[in-house]
Design a protein around this motif. Structure first.
Motif, PDB file in Angstrom:
ATOM      1  N   PRO A  23       0.842  -1.207   0.000  1.00  0.00           N
ATOM      2  CA  PRO A  23       0.000   0.000   0.000  1.00  0.00           C
ATOM      3  C   PRO A  23       0.869   1.245   0.000  1.00  0.00           C
ATOM      4  O   PRO A  23       1.946   1.275   0.588  1.00  0.00           O
ATOM      5  CB  PRO A  23      -0.825  -0.115   1.286  1.00  0.00           C
ATOM      6  CG  PRO A  23      -0.076  -1.085   2.138  1.00  0.00           C
ATOM      7  CD  PRO A  23       0.720  -1.967   1.233  1.00  0.00           C
ATOM      8  N   ARG A  24       0.385   2.277  -0.684  1.00  0.00           N
ATOM      9  CA  ARG A  24       1.114   3.542  -0.731  1.00  0.00           C
ATOM     10  C   ARG A  24       0.826   4.345   0.515  1.00  0.00           C
ATOM     11  O   ARG A  24      -0.315   4.351   1.014  1.00  0.00           O
ATOM     12  CB  ARG A  24       0.689   4.341  -1.950  1.00  0.00           C
ATOM     13  CG  ARG A  24       1.125   3.676  -3.217  1.00  0.00           C
ATOM     14  CD  ARG A  24       0.841   4.570  -4.380  1.00  0.00           C
ATOM     15  NE  ARG A  24       1.412   3.966  -5.575  1.00  0.00           N
ATOM     16  CZ  ARG A  24       1.482   4.563  -6.719  1.00  0.00           C
ATOM     17  NH1 ARG A  24       0.994   5.787  -6.853  1.00  0.00           N
ATOM     18  NH2 ARG A  24       2.009   3.967  -7.740  1.00  0.00           N
ATOM     19  N   PRO A  25       1.833   5.050   1.025  1.00  0.00           N
ATOM     20  CA  PRO A  25       1.590   5.866   2.216  1.00  0.00           C
ATOM     21  C   PRO A  25       0.661   7.036   1.871  1.00  0.00           C
ATOM     22  O   PRO A  25       0.691   7.583   0.797  1.00  0.00           O
ATOM     23  CB  PRO A  25       2.984   6.360   2.624  1.00  0.00           C
ATOM     24  CG  PRO A  25       3.863   6.134   1.445  1.00  0.00           C
ATOM     25  CD  PRO A  25       3.207   5.094   0.590  1.00  0.00           C
TER      26      PRO A  25
END
Length: 94
Positions: free
Chosen positions: A89-91
């Motif tokens: 997941p992207r921050p």
């Protein structure tokens, strides 16, 4: 007397375009002669070329089929491919 034809007639005989005929002749694949600005072909030479080419390709198909049959006997099961890991997941950005 030899029956000669031009590139347009050769293309019609071979079932391709005139550009293809000229390209194959320049590469030396088709037997032809550059005469001035035009290509000249001997019909008998073209027919002999076609017959020889057809025999060679038939032999290749036969040998390929025989090789495929031999290979089918000695086939090892394929290893399962590694699966790609799931994307991280992207921050969150502010």
């Amino acid at each position: 007397m030899l029956d000669t034809i031009n590139a347009e007639q050769c293309a019609k005989l071979l079932g391709c375009t005139e550009e293809t005929v000229e390209e194959l002749t320049r590469k030396g694949d088709l037997p032809g002669l550059k005469f001035g600005r035009s290509w000249v072909f001997v019909r008998a030479d073209l027919l002999a070329y076609l017959a020889e080419r057809a025999r060679l390709e038939a032999d290749e198909r036969r040998s390929g089929r025989a090789n495929a049959q031999r290979a089918a006997v000695n086939v090892r099961p394929l290893k399962p491919r590694r699966q790609q890991p799931p994307a991280l997941p992207r921050p969150a950005t502010a």
